[in-house]
Design a protein around this motif. Structure first.
Motif, PDB file in Angstrom:
ATOM      1  N   SER A 194      -7.632   3.444 -14.440  1.00 14.18           N
ATOM      2  CA  SER A 194      -6.159   3.359 -14.592  1.00 14.18           C
ATOM      3  C   SER A 194      -5.719   3.816 -15.964  1.00 14.18           C
ATOM      4  CB  SER A 194      -5.712   2.164 -14.255  1.00 14.18           C
ATOM      5  OG  SER A 194      -6.220   1.199 -15.024  1.00 14.18           O
ATOM      6  N   SER A 212      -5.067  -0.583  -3.894  1.00 12.51           N
ATOM      7  CA  SER A 212      -5.022   0.572  -3.116  1.00 12.51           C
ATOM      8  C   SER A 212      -4.742   1.898  -3.834  1.00 12.51           C
ATOM      9  CB  SER A 212      -4.113   0.385  -2.288  1.00 12.51           C
ATOM     10  OG  SER A 212      -2.868   0.515  -2.446  1.00 12.51           O
ATOM     11  N   THR A 213      -4.061   1.770  -5.016  1.00 11.15           N
ATOM     12  CA  THR A 213      -3.551   2.906  -5.734  1.00 11.15           C
ATOM     13  C   THR A 213      -4.933   3.622  -6.547  1.00 11.15           C
ATOM     14  OG1 THR A 213      -3.177   1.647  -7.946  1.00 11.15           O
ATOM     15  CG2 THR A 213      -1.427   1.958  -6.210  1.00 11.15           C
ATOM     16  N   GLY A 225      -1.517  -3.041  -5.361  1.00  9.19           N
ATOM     17  CA  GLY A 225      -2.212  -2.279  -6.605  1.00  9.19           C
ATOM     18  C   GLY A 225      -3.302  -1.894  -6.585  1.00  9.19           C
ATOM     19  N   GLY A 267       2.961  -1.501  -4.231  1.00 11.16           N
ATOM     20  CA  GLY A 267       1.991  -1.317  -5.068  1.00 11.16           C
ATOM     21  C   GLY A 267       1.813  -0.279  -6.285  1.00 11.16           C
ATOM     22  N   LYS A 268       2.487   0.889  -5.799  1.00  4.54           N
ATOM     23  CA  LYS A 268       2.623   1.988  -6.824  1.00  4.54           C
ATOM     24  C   LYS A 268       3.495   1.589  -7.925  1.00  4.54           C
ATOM     25  CE  LYS A 268       1.985   5.522  -3.315  1.00  4.54           C
ATOM     26  NZ  LYS A 268       2.510   6.631  -2.565  1.00  4.54           N
ATOM     27  N   VAL A 296       0.595  -1.219   0.078  1.00  2.00           N
ATOM     28  CA  VAL A 296       0.075  -0.087   0.034  1.00  2.00           C
ATOM     29  C   VAL A 296       0.941   1.312   0.015  1.00  2.00           C
ATOM     30  CG1 VAL A 296      -1.689   1.355   1.423  1.00  2.00           C
ATOM     31  CG2 VAL A 296      -2.183  -1.256   1.196  1.00  2.00           C
ATOM     32  N   GLY A 309      -6.143   6.464  -4.622  1.00  2.00           N
ATOM     33  CA  GLY A 309      -5.593   7.719  -4.178  1.00  2.00           C
ATOM     34  C   GLY A 309      -4.582   7.780  -3.054  1.00  2.00           C
ATOM     35  N   GLU A 310      -3.468   8.347  -3.092  1.00  2.00           N
ATOM     36  CA  GLU A 310      -2.349   8.231  -2.008  1.00  2.00           C
ATOM     37  C   GLU A 310      -2.991   8.949  -0.565  1.00  2.00           C
ATOM     38  OE1 GLU A 310       2.017  10.119  -1.076  1.00  2.00           O
ATOM     39  OE2 GLU A 310       1.191  10.119  -3.163  1.00  2.00           O
ATOM     40  N   ALA A 340       1.964  -0.997 -10.079  1.00  2.00           N
ATOM     41  CA  ALA A 340       0.650  -0.510 -10.991  1.00  2.00           C
ATOM     42  C   ALA A 340       1.061   0.406 -12.355  1.00  2.00           C
ATOM     43  CB  ALA A 340      -0.285   0.286 -10.007  1.00  2.00           C
ATOM     44  N   ASN A 361      -4.537   6.081   1.657  1.00  2.71           N
ATOM     45  CA  ASN A 361      -3.645   4.946   1.919  1.00  2.71           C
ATOM     46  C   ASN A 361      -3.690   4.611   3.446  1.00  2.71           C
ATOM     47  OD1 ASN A 361      -2.446   4.636  -0.459  1.00  2.71           O
ATOM     48  ND2 ASN A 361      -0.565   5.748   0.250  1.00  2.71           N
TER      49      ASN A 361
END
Length: 211
Positions: free
Chosen positions: A210, A138-139, A136, A61-62, A57, A142-143, A65, A146
């Motif tokens: 995405s 979680s992105t 992934g 994940g970022k 997270v 949005g941040e 992604a 988190n």
């Protein structure tokens, strides 16, 4: 800022993924039914999930992604594997042998801890479910969400391992009968089917965002 809707989404998504991890859950359930070294086993599972989910997270994940097509491959590959686990559960339920409590519960503390570490940290699908898939997804939120997502995911882990670890022992008399293990295999099979469908559904929700 805490987002309750994101918390609930993470709780549901993470719960479906954690339930779908076969070898780890099966071992915790067996040890729980046998009332053998349950607390250290579920503690290891929860701590491992905290570390893996947090890494997904909050960072990993970022990275995944952002790789073109990677999430698609992981999603469909993961769904296929989970469906295969479901098929194995249904096949075990249909088979003549079934599972048995006798001889399947580890009574030695060191061996029990070593086994849960192996089925947790050396199982690539634990990493796939926690770091890659949960991280992934979680992105998408949005941040800024988190923390809410992470709390929801970790609550799912604590609830699940607490339930199967601490309450499984109450089922020990029931699981003296082979038919009980067959019913359990069928339930696990249906859980796997649900998990695979949730994985594909969540990917469908994430994909438009995405693009």
């Amino acid at each position: 800022m805490f987002n309750f809707s994101v918390f609930l989404s993470a709780l549901g998504i993470s719960f479906s993924q954690i339930v779908g991890i076969g070898p780890q859950n099966a071992y915790v359930l067996r040890q729980g039914i046998g009332r053998s070294h349950v607390l250290p086993i579920i503690a290891i599972c929860i701590v491992a999930d905290i570390l893996l989910i947090a890494s997904g997270v909050l960072g990993m994940g970022k990275v995944v992604a952002g790789i073109p097509g990677f999430l698609s491959v992981v999603t469909w590959g993961g769904a296929a594997f989970i469906l295969w686990l479901g098929f194995k559960s249904f096949r075990a339920a249909y088979g003549a042998g079934g599972m048995s409590l006798a001889g399947s519960v580890e009574r030695d503390r060191k061996r029990a801890i070593r086994t849960i570490l192996v089925v947790t940290l050396l199982n690539p699908y634990v990493w796939l479910d926690t770091v890659v898939l949960i991280g992934g997804v979680s992105t998408v939120y949005g941040e800024e969400a988190n923390l809410s997502f992470l709390l929801g995911s970790l609550c799912a882990s604590v609830l699940w391992f607490g339930i199967i670890g601490l309450f499984a022992g109450k089922l020990a008399p029931l699981f003296e009968k082979p038919v009980s293990w067959r019913v359990l295999d069928c339930l696990i099979g249906f859980v796997m089917l649900f998990t695979a469908s949730m994985l594909i559904y969540n990917y469908g929700l994430a994909s438009p965002l995405s693009l």
